[in-house]
Design a protein around this motif. Structure first.
Motif, mmCIF file in Angstrom:
data_model
loop_
_atom_site.group_PDB
_atom_site.id
_atom_site.type_symbol
_atom_site.label_atom_id
_atom_site.label_comp_id
_atom_site.label_asym_id
_atom_site.label_seq_id
_atom_site.Cartn_x
_atom_site.Cartn_y
_atom_site.Cartn_z
ATOM 1 N N GLN A 13 48.361 -24.485 -68.968
ATOM 2 C CA GLN A 13 49.282 -25.901 -68.279
ATOM 3 C C GLN A 13 50.570 -25.705 -67.136
ATOM 4 O OE1 GLN A 13 50.319 -28.143 -71.903
ATOM 5 N NE2 GLN A 13 49.754 -30.613 -70.013
ATOM 6 N N ALA A 14 50.424 -26.768 -66.790
ATOM 7 C CA ALA A 14 51.368 -25.908 -65.811
ATOM 8 C C ALA A 14 52.895 -25.924 -66.908
ATOM 9 C CB ALA A 14 51.820 -27.696 -65.271
ATOM 10 N N SER A 90 56.944 -20.808 -65.594
ATOM 11 C CA SER A 90 57.327 -21.850 -65.054
ATOM 12 C C SER A 90 55.751 -21.959 -63.983
ATOM 13 C CB SER A 90 58.321 -21.949 -64.051
ATOM 14 O OG SER A 90 59.356 -22.390 -65.497
ATOM 15 N N LYS A 92 52.721 -23.698 -61.840
ATOM 16 C CA LYS A 92 52.491 -24.566 -61.449
ATOM 17 C C LYS A 92 50.879 -25.015 -60.435
ATOM 18 C CE LYS A 92 57.648 -24.490 -59.321
ATOM 19 N NZ LYS A 92 57.674 -24.859 -57.698
ATOM 20 N N PRO A 93 50.616 -26.057 -60.722
ATOM 21 C CA PRO A 93 49.060 -26.212 -59.547
ATOM 22 C C PRO A 93 49.042 -25.138 -59.088
ATOM 23 C CG PRO A 93 50.236 -28.185 -60.948
ATOM 24 C CD PRO A 93 51.583 -27.288 -61.322
ATOM 25 N N GLU A 94 50.525 -25.758 -58.130
ATOM 26 C CA GLU A 94 49.893 -24.336 -56.987
ATOM 27 C C GLU A 94 49.981 -23.478 -56.879
ATOM 28 O OE1 GLU A 94 52.286 -27.172 -57.184
ATOM 29 O OE2 GLU A 94 54.171 -27.115 -56.459
ATOM 30 N N THR A 96 47.529 -21.819 -58.998
ATOM 31 C CA THR A 96 46.213 -21.595 -59.461
ATOM 32 C C THR A 96 45.733 -21.154 -58.079
ATOM 33 O OG1 THR A 96 46.025 -23.557 -60.598
ATOM 34 C CG2 THR A 96 43.970 -22.668 -58.512
ATOM 35 N N PHE A 128 46.820 -26.289 -65.522
ATOM 36 C CA PHE A 128 46.198 -27.370 -64.545
ATOM 37 C C PHE A 128 47.685 -27.960 -65.231
ATOM 38 C CE2 PHE A 128 46.062 -28.467 -69.182
ATOM 39 C CZ PHE A 128 46.279 -27.488 -69.122
ATOM 40 N N SER A 129 48.147 -29.566 -64.572
ATOM 41 C CA SER A 129 49.327 -30.570 -64.813
ATOM 42 C C SER A 129 48.702 -31.339 -65.245
ATOM 43 C CB SER A 129 49.631 -31.156 -63.416
ATOM 44 O OG SER A 129 48.065 -32.069 -63.343
#
Length: 129
Positions: A13-14, A90, A92-94, A96, A128-129
């Motif tokens: 998870q984010a 930390s 983030k989805p980006e 991925t 994933f967020s």
């Protein structure tokens, strides 16, 4: 012969953390030789080109980071285990992407993929967020 094998990817998870490992334990590369190699991490997101993430020189006193991960990711190496790590905090989805480890024998740190002679098969990181 240099063989690199990444591990540690996964689905998170984010905001979570992951630590990727890249081991050169297979092949014929000695511990001393590994210690003289420059090591890097790159990543490739779906539909995008592979990009630089982080690199460390042979002496581990010189590191480089992409601006997008600076302050969140940390590259380190444990030469006795012929392993390099990428601590990712930390997330983030980006972030991925498939993350690749790479090595070159001339020892310096480099952002350029063309400088690296050896590559692993990659490990998937999904945030994933």
């Amino acid at each position: 012969q240099v063989q690199l094998e990444e591990s540690g990817g996964g689905l998170v998870q984010a905001g979570d953390s992951l630590r990727l490992s890249c081991a050169a334990s297979k092949g014929t590369l000695s511990t001393y030789s590994f210690s003289t190699y420059g090591m890097g991490w790159f990543r490739q997101a779906p539909g995008k080109e592979r990009e630089f993430v982080a690199a460390t020189a042979w002496a581990d006193d010189s590191t480089l980071y992409a601006d997008l991960v600076k302050g969140r990711f940390t590259i380190s190496r444990e030469n006795a285990k012929k392993t390099v790590y990428l601590q990712m905090d930390s997330l983030k989805p980006e972030d991925t992407a498939v993350y690749y480890c790479a090595a070159h024998p001339w020892g310096g740190d480099s952002r350029s993929q063309r400088d690296y002679d050896y590559w692993g098969q990659g490990t998937q990181v999904t945030v994933f967020s």
